[in-house]
Design a protein around this motif. Structure first.
Motif, short mmCIF file in Angstrom:
data_model
loop_
_atom_site.label_atom_id
_atom_site.label_comp_id
_atom_site.label_asym_id
_atom_site.label_seq_id
_atom_site.Cartn_x
_atom_site.Cartn_y
_atom_site.Cartn_z
N VAL A 178 111.29 60.33 54.43
CA VAL A 178 110.75 59.50 53.34
C VAL A 178 109.24 59.35 53.52
O VAL A 178 108.67 59.76 54.54
N TRP A 203 110.12 48.71 53.92
CA TRP A 203 111.32 48.26 54.63
C TRP A 203 110.98 47.11 55.57
O TRP A 203 111.80 46.23 55.81
N THR A 207 107.25 53.90 52.18
CA THR A 207 108.62 53.41 52.05
C THR A 207 109.03 52.67 53.32
O THR A 207 109.64 51.60 53.25
N VAL A 208 108.68 53.23 54.46
CA VAL A 208 108.98 52.58 55.74
C VAL A 208 108.25 51.24 55.82
O VAL A 208 108.82 50.23 56.28
N ARG A 236 112.90 45.46 52.42
CA ARG A 236 113.77 46.29 51.60
C ARG A 236 114.84 46.92 52.49
O ARG A 236 114.59 47.23 53.65
N THR A 237 116.00 47.14 51.94
CA THR A 237 117.11 47.71 52.71
C THR A 237 117.20 49.20 52.45
O THR A 237 117.37 49.63 51.30
N PRO A 238 117.12 50.03 53.48
CA PRO A 238 117.22 51.49 53.30
C PRO A 238 118.63 51.90 52.87
O PRO A 238 119.59 51.14 53.02
N TYR A 239 118.75 53.13 52.38
CA TYR A 239 120.06 53.69 52.08
C TYR A 239 120.85 53.82 53.38
O TYR A 239 120.28 53.95 54.47
N HIS A 280 119.86 56.47 55.88
CA HIS A 280 118.61 56.17 56.59
C HIS A 280 118.83 55.09 57.63
O HIS A 280 118.25 55.13 58.72
N ARG A 281 119.67 54.09 57.29
CA ARG A 281 119.94 53.01 58.24
C ARG A 281 120.55 53.56 59.53
O ARG A 281 120.19 53.14 60.62
#
Length: 247
Positions: free
Chosen positions: A26, A34, A30-31, A39-42, A45-46
């Motif tokens: 990503v 998070w 985006t990181v 924000r909660t990653p998909y 990704h988690r």
């Protein structure tokens, strides 16, 4: 509210934002979101970030896992239930101690049975020298909680405090060893906790019953699990209340 758990986990493991972004595929911004915007990653990704940060998904993102899945995963974290601590096989203790390379955490009153193992202290010293983080929490022999526990288990006045002092004598070689920290706690010991990396023995405590005869759980940490993490957080809470051990 920022995700301080994620920020701390990445810093603790020396992971820069660009490293994480590249690893999961990503953009670096985006990181950042998070962390800064929580924000909660998909899920895909988690999983990867949790593995990189050496933390569970439920610790980094407490609201990301559905309650039903948490319950199922918690059950899967229980490897075995033993009716008594003394029923835990010697081979299991030996393997967990031998395999641990990063984290050893022990929360007990005295746990004399551990230092009865001929190589236990030497193994802890060697693991710390190799980079493991060893944290040991003993009951404060001068504390009110130890005196109360001694009475509740009908051990006699001062018996538990004496056991703790006997155990501490064996831990003297660890004083000053880099990577080893020892503290006294004066909290109610609801469970004795023995963590070796991603495995844990939890010795529950029952009123009037000595620890060796109380039920015991063998847990293995799963990324989306909540049970192992609950006991790990409990250890951390006691650690933060404890004071440096004096010998």
């Amino acid at each position: 509210m920022p995700n301080e758990r994620l920020r701390d986990a990445l810093l603790r493991n020396g992971l820069a934002l660009e490293q994480v972004a590249e690893a999961v595929g990503v953009d670096q911004k985006t990181v950042e979101r998070w962390i800064t915007k929580n924000r909660t990653p998909y899920p895909k990704h988690r999983h990867k970030i949790a593995a990189m940060a050496r933390e569970s998904e439920t610790y980094l993102w407490p609201d990301s896992v559905a309650p039903e899945r948490k319950a199922e995963t918690a059950a899967a974290e229980v490897v075995q239930v033993f009716p008594h601590r003394h029923a835990v096989p010697v081979e299991l203790w030996d393997r967990m101690i031998k395999d641990a390379s990063e984290t050893v955490e022990v929360l007990v009153q005295a746990a004399l049975f551990l230092v009865e193992r001929p190589r236990f202290i030497k193994d802890l010293s060697a693991k710390a020298s190799a980079g493991a983080h060893v944290r040991l929490l003993f009951g404060d022999p001068e504390g009110d909680s130890v005196a109360l526990r001694s009475a509740e288990e009908q051990l006699g006045d001062g018996t538990l405090a004496a056991r703790i002092r006997n155990a501490l004598a064996s831990y003297r070689p660890l004083i000053g060893v880099d990577g080893v920290e020892m503290r006294f706690h004066d909290t109610t010991l609801y469970n004795s906790i023995f963590r070796f990396d991603d495995e844990m023995i939890v010795n529950t405590h029952v009123y009037g019953i000595q620890g060796a005869h109380a039920p015991t759980l063998h847990l293995r940490r799963l990324s989306a699990g909540d049970l192992f993490e609950t006991y790990s957080e409990s250890f951390e809470s006691v650690w933060n209340l404890a004071k440096p051990a004096t010998f």
